[in-house]
Design a protein around this motif. Structure first.
Motif, PDB file in Angstrom:
ATOM      1  N   CYS A 116      -7.845  38.803   7.327  1.00  0.00           N
ATOM      2  CA  CYS A 116      -9.031  38.948   8.249  1.00  0.00           C
ATOM      3  C   CYS A 116     -10.336  39.675   7.286  1.00  0.00           C
ATOM      4  O   CYS A 116      -9.828  40.787   6.774  1.00  0.00           O
ATOM      5  CB  CYS A 116      -8.829  39.806   9.275  1.00  0.00           C
ATOM      6  SG  CYS A 116     -10.218  40.150  10.326  1.00  0.00           S
ATOM      7  N   SER A 171     -12.435  43.649   6.939  1.00  0.00           N
ATOM      8  CA  SER A 171     -11.546  44.596   7.295  1.00  0.00           C
ATOM      9  C   SER A 171     -11.401  45.828   6.132  1.00  0.00           C
ATOM     10  O   SER A 171     -11.045  45.187   5.166  1.00  0.00           O
ATOM     11  CB  SER A 171     -10.268  44.291   8.049  1.00  0.00           C
ATOM     12  OG  SER A 171      -9.458  45.321   7.829  1.00  0.00           O
ATOM     13  N   ARG A 199      -8.377  51.973  19.355  1.00  0.00           N
ATOM     14  CA  ARG A 199      -8.352  53.192  18.408  1.00  0.00           C
ATOM     15  C   ARG A 199      -9.788  53.180  18.026  1.00  0.00           C
ATOM     16  O   ARG A 199     -10.557  52.493  18.057  1.00  0.00           O
ATOM     17  CB  ARG A 199      -7.361  52.926  17.333  1.00  0.00           C
ATOM     18  CG  ARG A 199      -7.647  51.491  16.531  1.00  0.00           C
ATOM     19  CD  ARG A 199      -6.416  51.354  15.382  1.00  0.00           C
ATOM     20  NE  ARG A 199      -6.692  50.074  14.895  1.00  0.00           N
ATOM     21  CZ  ARG A 199      -6.183  48.928  15.143  1.00  0.00           C
ATOM     22  NH1 ARG A 199      -5.577  48.841  16.252  1.00  0.00           N
ATOM     23  NH2 ARG A 199      -6.318  47.862  14.521  1.00  0.00           N
ATOM     24  N   CYS A 231      -7.636  45.037   5.836  1.00  0.00           N
ATOM     25  CA  CYS A 231      -7.288  43.377   5.490  1.00  0.00           C
ATOM     26  C   CYS A 231      -8.097  42.769   4.692  1.00  0.00           C
ATOM     27  O   CYS A 231      -7.756  41.626   3.963  1.00  0.00           O
ATOM     28  CB  CYS A 231      -6.700  42.750   6.483  1.00  0.00           C
ATOM     29  SG  CYS A 231      -5.294  43.454   7.601  1.00  0.00           S
ATOM     30  N   VAL A 242       1.205  40.075  10.640  1.00  0.00           N
ATOM     31  CA  VAL A 242       1.390  41.846  10.031  1.00  0.00           C
ATOM     32  C   VAL A 242       0.058  42.214  10.596  1.00  0.00           C
ATOM     33  O   VAL A 242      -1.102  41.880  10.198  1.00  0.00           O
ATOM     34  CB  VAL A 242       1.427  41.840   8.595  1.00  0.00           C
ATOM     35  CG1 VAL A 242       1.654  43.250   8.309  1.00  0.00           C
ATOM     36  CG2 VAL A 242       2.784  41.303   8.252  1.00  0.00           C
ATOM     37  N   CYS A 243      -0.026  43.392  11.321  1.00  0.00           N
ATOM     38  CA  CYS A 243      -1.124  44.303  11.456  1.00  0.00           C
ATOM     39  C   CYS A 243      -0.778  45.779  10.949  1.00  0.00           C
ATOM     40  O   CYS A 243      -0.051  46.580  11.492  1.00  0.00           O
ATOM     41  CB  CYS A 243      -1.435  44.480  12.877  1.00  0.00           C
ATOM     42  SG  CYS A 243      -3.049  45.664  13.115  1.00  0.00           S
ATOM     43  N   GLU A 286      -2.534  48.311  10.552  1.00  0.00           N
ATOM     44  CA  GLU A 286      -3.107  49.318  11.197  1.00  0.00           C
ATOM     45  C   GLU A 286      -2.274  49.717  12.417  1.00  0.00           C
ATOM     46  O   GLU A 286      -1.806  51.058  12.681  1.00  0.00           O
ATOM     47  CB  GLU A 286      -4.546  49.302  11.865  1.00  0.00           C
ATOM     48  CG  GLU A 286      -5.474  49.229  10.685  1.00  0.00           C
ATOM     49  CD  GLU A 286      -7.059  49.035  10.818  1.00  0.00           C
ATOM     50  OE1 GLU A 286      -7.518  49.148  12.322  1.00  0.00           O
ATOM     51  OE2 GLU A 286      -7.715  48.433   9.977  1.00  0.00           O
ATOM     52  N   ALA A 297      -2.509  39.793  11.734  1.00  0.00           N
ATOM     53  CA  ALA A 297      -2.220  39.261  13.155  1.00  0.00           C
ATOM     54  C   ALA A 297      -3.241  38.975  14.297  1.00  0.00           C
ATOM     55  O   ALA A 297      -3.054  37.996  15.022  1.00  0.00           O
ATOM     56  CB  ALA A 297      -1.246  40.375  13.892  1.00  0.00           C
ATOM     57  N   CYS A 298      -4.505  39.531  13.970  1.00  0.00           N
ATOM     58  CA  CYS A 298      -5.418  39.204  14.608  1.00  0.00           C
ATOM     59  C   CYS A 298      -6.130  37.939  14.489  1.00  0.00           C
ATOM     60  O   CYS A 298      -6.795  37.184  15.518  1.00  0.00           O
ATOM     61  CB  CYS A 298      -6.478  40.283  14.574  1.00  0.00           C
ATOM     62  SG  CYS A 298      -7.158  40.555  13.022  1.00  0.00           S
TER      63      CYS A 298
HETATM   64  S1  SF4 Z   1      -7.931  43.226  10.315  1.00  0.00           S
HETATM   65 FE1  SF4 Z   1      -7.320  44.979  11.466  1.00  0.00          FE
HETATM   66  S2  SF4 Z   1      -6.568  44.315  13.429  1.00  0.00           S
HETATM   67 FE2  SF4 Z   1      -6.612  42.676  12.204  1.00  0.00          FE
HETATM   68  S3  SF4 Z   1      -4.294  42.655  11.275  1.00  0.00           S
HETATM   69 FE3  SF4 Z   1      -5.923  43.738   9.834  1.00  0.00          FE
HETATM   70  S4  SF4 Z   1      -5.511  45.919  10.681  1.00  0.00           S
HETATM   71 FE4  SF4 Z   1      -4.820  44.696  12.400  1.00  0.00          FE
END
Ligand code: SF4
Length: 318
Positions: free
Chosen positions: A107, A110, A57, A113, A45-46, A48, A13-14
């Motif tokens: 992303c 992460s 957070r 992700c 989708v996020c 977290e 999602a980010c």
């Molecule tokens: S990288 Fe982090 S903020 Fe971005 S979607 Fe994945 S869990 Fe969410």
């Protein structure tokens, strides 16, 4: 290929600008969020946020514990989200299996992700060989799915390859609409012969053998095997050597129509592409011109000429 629907892809999602990161920010990738959005339908989708973490957070990271890689808070390793993240990932990916996703942009770096080279901590030092927990589940449960990281999409070759795979899978699903049949898969395969040759000659032969033996499999098995083989093949970059072979193969179709000078000009342009002097578009444009002049049914249905909408301008640098 006629695109009658947008290509559905999953995305962190980010990466499309949602402010869901630990610091309430986003990590918008302009190519994904703006440049290609006309052709894509995003499923953001996020994970977290999905497991109930707040925005903002505390940061989390991957850490080796006794027998597994755990997802814990950076400043307080006793706050462990591993089981929650595994449960969320299993359920979410199962849900996404029904969505006919054609790709996924995650992303980079992460602990949730990242697709590769994510830091995994152990007693003060970090290995960079981890995979984000959510993306690991995604890739294990959907091994055919084209997955790419936002950062790697800056590379024109990786970008073109990802888009080719996503459009190909979209085309495959569209071609199966109304129910999968062996005939539909065989017809699809026929349109992708030159594409497969360009990406990996061995896969072109292997998939050819699979298609020739279609009667040995149930249709579900055949569909699964073909989809996996197709996506594995296209993961290989269509390099100048393979593309040149395909261009020369196409050139052969026009042998009987072209005069000596035209043949020499075409050969020279293909050679200059091979040597890196001209981009792929140069010989392709000339071949398309000859295809308009001297139509050929087999050639005109080949996706090699247009694997995705030309407006995406991805072949300029190849
Ligand atoms: S990288 Fe982090 S903020 Fe971005 S979607 Fe994945 S869990 Fe969410």
């Amino acid at each position: 290929m006629e695109i009658t629907k947008k290509v559905k892809i999953g995305v962190s999602a980010c990466v499309i600008g949602e402010k869901v990161r630990f610091d309430s920010g986003h990590k918008m990738n302009r190519f994904v969020a703006n440049e290609i959005k006309e052709y894509f339908d995003y499923v953001p989708v996020c994970p977290e946020v999905g497991i109930g973490l707040s925005v903002p957070r505390p940061t989390i990271r991957l850490m080796y514990d006794e027998e597994r890689i755990a997802l814990v808070e950076t400043k307080d390793a006793s706050r462990d989200y591993t089981d929650k993240m595994h449960a969320f990932s299993d359920a979410k990916v199962d849900e996404l299996m029904g969505e006919q996703l054609c790709g996924y942009v995650v992303c980079a770096k992460s602990p949730t992700c990242g697709m590769e080279r994510v830091k995994v901590y152990k007693k003060g030092h970090a290995d960079t060989n981890g995979v984000g927990l959510y993306t690991k589940t995604l890739m294990e449960k959907m091994p055919w799915l084209p997955v790419e990281e936002d950062g790697r999409l800056q590379d024109p070759i990786l970008k073109e390859n990802f888009i080719t795979r996503a459009f190909c899978l979209h085309d495959f699903y569209q071609s199966m609409e109304g129910g999968v049949t062996a005939g539909k898969i065989v017809a699809f395969h026929s349109r992708y012969k030159l594409t497969l040759m360009a990406h990996r000659t061995e896969s072109y032969r292997e998939l050819g053998r699979l298609v020739a033996n279609v009667s040995k499999y149930s249709i579900e098995e055949f569909f699964t095997l073909y989809r996996q083989g197709l996506m594995d093949a296209l993961k290989n970059r269509a390099d100048r050597k393979n593309n040149t072979n395909v261009l020369m193969h196409i050139q052969g179709y026009f042998k009987k129509y072209l005069d000596k000078d035209q043949k020499a000009e075409l050969s020279e342009i293909i050679l200059q592409y091979r040597e890196g002097v001209l981009p792929l578009l140069a010989p392709l444009t000339l071949l398309k011109h000859y295809l308009n002049q001297y139509p050929d049914e087999y050639l005109s249905q080949q996706q090699f000429f247009a694997p995705y909408p030309q407006e995406l301008r991805l072949r300029y640098g190849l």
